[in-house]
Structures are given as structure tokens and as C-alpha cells.
Design a protein around this motif. Structure first.
Motif, PDB file in Angstrom:
ATOM      1  N   GLU A 207       1.860  -5.054  81.590  1.00  0.00           N
ATOM      2  CA  GLU A 207       3.168  -5.373  81.022  1.00  0.00           C
ATOM      3  C   GLU A 207       3.038  -5.940  79.605  1.00  0.00           C
ATOM      4  O   GLU A 207       3.840  -5.622  78.727  1.00  0.00           O
ATOM      5  CB  GLU A 207       3.907  -6.354  81.928  1.00  0.00           C
ATOM      6  N   ARG A 282      15.783  -7.048  78.479  1.00  0.00           N
ATOM      7  CA  ARG A 282      15.169  -5.891  79.136  1.00  0.00           C
ATOM      8  C   ARG A 282      13.932  -6.308  79.930  1.00  0.00           C
ATOM      9  O   ARG A 282      13.694  -5.806  81.043  1.00  0.00           O
ATOM     10  CB  ARG A 282      14.800  -4.832  78.096  1.00  0.00           C
ATOM     11  N   ASP A 285      14.859  -7.693  83.159  1.00  0.00           N
ATOM     12  CA  ASP A 285      15.382  -6.662  84.065  1.00  0.00           C
ATOM     13  C   ASP A 285      14.306  -5.698  84.544  1.00  0.00           C
ATOM     14  O   ASP A 285      14.368  -5.214  85.689  1.00  0.00           O
ATOM     15  CB  ASP A 285      16.489  -5.848  83.368  1.00  0.00           C
ATOM     16  N   GLU A 286      13.321  -5.414  83.694  1.00  0.00           N
ATOM     17  CA  GLU A 286      12.401  -4.304  83.955  1.00  0.00           C
ATOM     18  C   GLU A 286      10.971  -4.730  84.263  1.00  0.00           C
ATOM     19  O   GLU A 286      10.173  -3.902  84.719  1.00  0.00           O
ATOM     20  CB  GLU A 286      12.394  -3.344  82.749  1.00  0.00           C
ATOM     21  N   HIS A 287      10.615  -5.983  84.018  1.00  0.00           N
ATOM     22  CA  HIS A 287       9.244  -6.435  84.250  1.00  0.00           C
ATOM     23  C   HIS A 287       9.215  -7.590  85.244  1.00  0.00           C
ATOM     24  O   HIS A 287      10.245  -8.022  85.758  1.00  0.00           O
ATOM     25  CB  HIS A 287       8.581  -6.829  82.933  1.00  0.00           C
ATOM     26  N   ALA A 352       9.850   1.173  78.228  1.00  0.00           N
ATOM     27  CA  ALA A 352       9.323   0.133  79.110  1.00  0.00           C
ATOM     28  C   ALA A 352       7.834   0.298  79.378  1.00  0.00           C
ATOM     29  O   ALA A 352       7.116  -0.677  79.567  1.00  0.00           O
ATOM     30  CB  ALA A 352      10.091   0.124  80.424  1.00  0.00           C
TER      31      ALA A 352
END
Length: 353
Positions: A207, A282, A285-287, A352
């Protein structure tokens, strides 16, 4: 006629939608850090050691307030030593001999960071002190974070050398080249690793290295660097430091007039902060939650630089009172539009993974 002070600074409040925190226990590390700087002969007197240690302890307390214990101690030592090295670098571009000497020392520092025990009898105080810091990092940081720290420090050394060479040749970079140059010479990669370490937990390597993670880090650190240019410029003016601030680069490249340069620099800074806020949302929300905590720690870094720099004795001209920077929770210039600068434009559309 626009004065140098008006040219360097946009007097408008700094847009900072974050609340700064200061770790009082870290501020309490001033005395022990001073003793360490004296013992390692980085500073010749107690007054000089206290000066650097105060900057390091307060700077760490404000910009990395989550760190405690051995983490806070190691980060404080590193920041104190970094400030002392930064002062050395500012003098290295004044002559070819000074530049050659500085290049030699930076090469040793890179080696010592990776191999802390490689100190020799010929090494000077900075190398010996850096060995202590390197051992601290090796004991505390996960392997992936340590690798990012190594890479960030290498970038810093190359950035410092580039800055000294630009000074020696009286060259100003292009607007496009300014951003990667300032990212390196401003220790952005190393500071990002320090922020990561301050969390005292491992952040997922995939990430951190994703396009979204890299854009998040880069945008936050660029805001910090532009703010530091603005808030620390008085110290550099008094010292006669070669000016490679964004305002100067914009004017020198005829991007805008001398009169408009400070405001244009602020507009660019605000647009970068705006994209950081989008990227931070983001990431949440995504990681993973750990990556989300790293994103929040970057927010504390931004707030800490705005709060710490204008009140730090390091950046206050002798005889002038320390005054907090005026801030605003709302931007004057922020927009969602991408900056038309290729070296940073990808931040606005980072995938992402």
C-alpha cells in the motif's frame, strides 16, 4: 517596487484544516539530546548543542506527535542531527572545496545508515553520531520501512549536493524540475519514513508503494516543503542562503511576474493540499486501517510544520519575537483542477494499485 520580504511571502493566512498536536514528553528530550550532541562532538559548546536539540525535540514533538519512548528519542536525535547537517549544507555551495568536502561526508553518511558499525578512526563527529541514529532505526523499523528510509536518505544526500551545485553555478531549476528537486533536497522521502516510524506499527508495504500511496505521501510532503520555504525564509535571508524557493523559481522562469510570484506559489500549494485531502479520503476508503492512520499522521505533519516553524528559535531572526502563523480553515485559492506541471500532474489521477 516589491521588497524582498513581500516577494518571498504571501501575507495571507495559511490554509490548514488540521489541528496541530505537540507531544510534551518529546519536548522533554531536549536535555538528553543536548548531552548526546556534546558527547559525540557534533556541537562544540552546550549552548550550540542546546540550540540544535531544542529544534530537534520541538520539531519532532509537533510534526510526529504520536511517537513515544525509544521511537521519539531516535527521531529527535535524527532531526537534531539533520538540522545541524542542513546548516553545513547551506555553506557547501560557497566554494568548490566546501562542496567536495560535503560530498565526501554525505557518501559516508549513506554508508553508515546501512552499515551502522562501519565507523572508522578517520570518521568525524557527524558520521559517529549518525551511527547511533542508524542503530536506533535498525532496532525499531520493520525491514520495508527501513528500506524506504534508506532510499529517502539517499535522495536527500543527492538533493543536497544538487542544491549546492546549483548555488555554485548560480542556476535556478525549471518549474517542472523544481518539484522533484525540492522533494529530494527537502528530505521529503526521509521525513515520510520518519512519520511512518512514528506510528510504531508496520504499514503494509504494497500500500505504501502503490500509486495512491506514493501520491498521498508526495502531495503531503510538497505542501510541507512549500510551507517551510515561506515560514523559514527570514533565517535564510539573514544567513545569505541561495534562494531556490518556489516563488523565485516561478519568477526566474517567467512563469509570472515578481509581484505575483508569492501568490501564485500559494495557489499552487493550496491546489496540492486539495489533492492531498482527496487522496487521504481515498486511502481511508480503499486501503487498510494502518494506511489510513499513516494518512492521518501526514495531516499532523502538515499542521505541525505550520505551528512549529514560525515559533522556533531556529527560524526566528535574532531580536524578533516568535509569532504563530495566521491560519485559515478555508482556502482562498484551492481548486480541484490539476496543476499543469508534468512532474506532479499524476497525483490527481493516481490509481489505487
Amino acid at each position: 517596487m516589491v521588497s524582498d520580504e513581500e516577494f518571498i511571502r504571501d501575507p495571507s493566512p495559511i490554509w490548514c484544516p488540521f489541528t496541530p498536536k505537540a507531544n510534551q514528553d518529546t519536548i522533554g528530550l531536549v536535555e538528553s539530546t543536548s548531552e548526546w550532541l556534546l558527547a559525540r562532538r557534533v556541537c562544540p559548546t552546550w549552548k550550540a548543542a542546546d540550540w540544535q536539540a531544542t529544534a530537534g525535540a520541538w520539531g519532532t514533538a509537533y510534526t510526529m506527535p504520536l511517537a513515544t519512548g525509544a521511537y521519539a528519542e531516535t527521531l529527535t536525535r535524527y532531526m537534531s542531527l539533520g538540522f545541524a547537517l542542513d546548516d553545513e549544507q547551506e555553506q557547501s555551495g560557497r566554494s568548490v572545496h566546501a562542496l567536495e568536502s560535503f560530498i565526501g561526508m554525505t557518501s559516508r553518511l549513506v554508508n553508515i545508515l546501512e552499515v551502522p558499525g562501519a565507523v572508522t578512526a578517520e570518521d568525524g563527529p557527524y558520521v559517529c553520531a549518525f551511527s547511533d541514529v542508524a542503530r536506533g532505526f535498525s532496532a525499531l523499523a520493520p525491514r520495508s520501512a527501513l528500506t524506504r528510509l534508506f532510499n529517502g536518505f539517499r535522495d536527500l544526500m543527492l538533493g543536497w549536493i544538487q542544491e549546492s551545485m546549483l548555488q555554485t553555478a548560480s542556476i535556478v531549476p525549471t518549474v517542472n524540475d523544481y518539484f522533484p528537486f525540492r522533494y529530494a533536497s527537502g528530505a521529503a522521502g526521509a521525513v515520510a519514513s520518519m512519520v511512518e516510524l512514528s506510528l510504531m506499527e508496520e504499514v503494509p508495504h504494497d500500500e505504501m508503494g502503490s500509486p495512491l500511496g506514493r501520491a498521498l505521501t508526495a502531495s503531503a510532503l510538497m505542501v510541507v516543503l512549500i510551507d517551510n520555504e515561506k515560514l523559514s525564509r527570514k533565517k535564510e535571508q539573514v544567513a545569505g542562503v541561495y534562494d531556490l524557493s518556489l516563488s523565485t523559481v516561478l519568477h526566474a522562469n517567467r512563469y509570472c511576474s515578481r509581484f505575483d510570484a508569492p501568490q501564485v506559489a500559494t495557489e499552487m500549494r493550496d491546489r496540492i493540499l486539495a489533492v492531498f485531502l482527496t487522496l487521504r479520503d481515498r486511502v481511508h476508503d480503499e486501503h487498510s486501517p494502518r494506511m489510513g492512520r499513516y494518512a492521518d499522521a501526514l495531516s499532523l505533519l502538515i499542521a505541525g510544520v505550520v505551528a512549529f516553524t514560525p515559533i522556533a528559535a531556529r527560524y526566528t531572526v535574532a531580536g524578533a519575537p516568535a509569532q504563530p502563523a495566521p491560519t485559515s480553515e478555508r482556502p482562498r485559492h484551492a481548486t480541484d483542477e490539476c496543476l499543469p506541471v508534468p512532474s506532479v500532474a499524476w497525483w490527481w489521477d493516481a490509481p489505487a494499485a
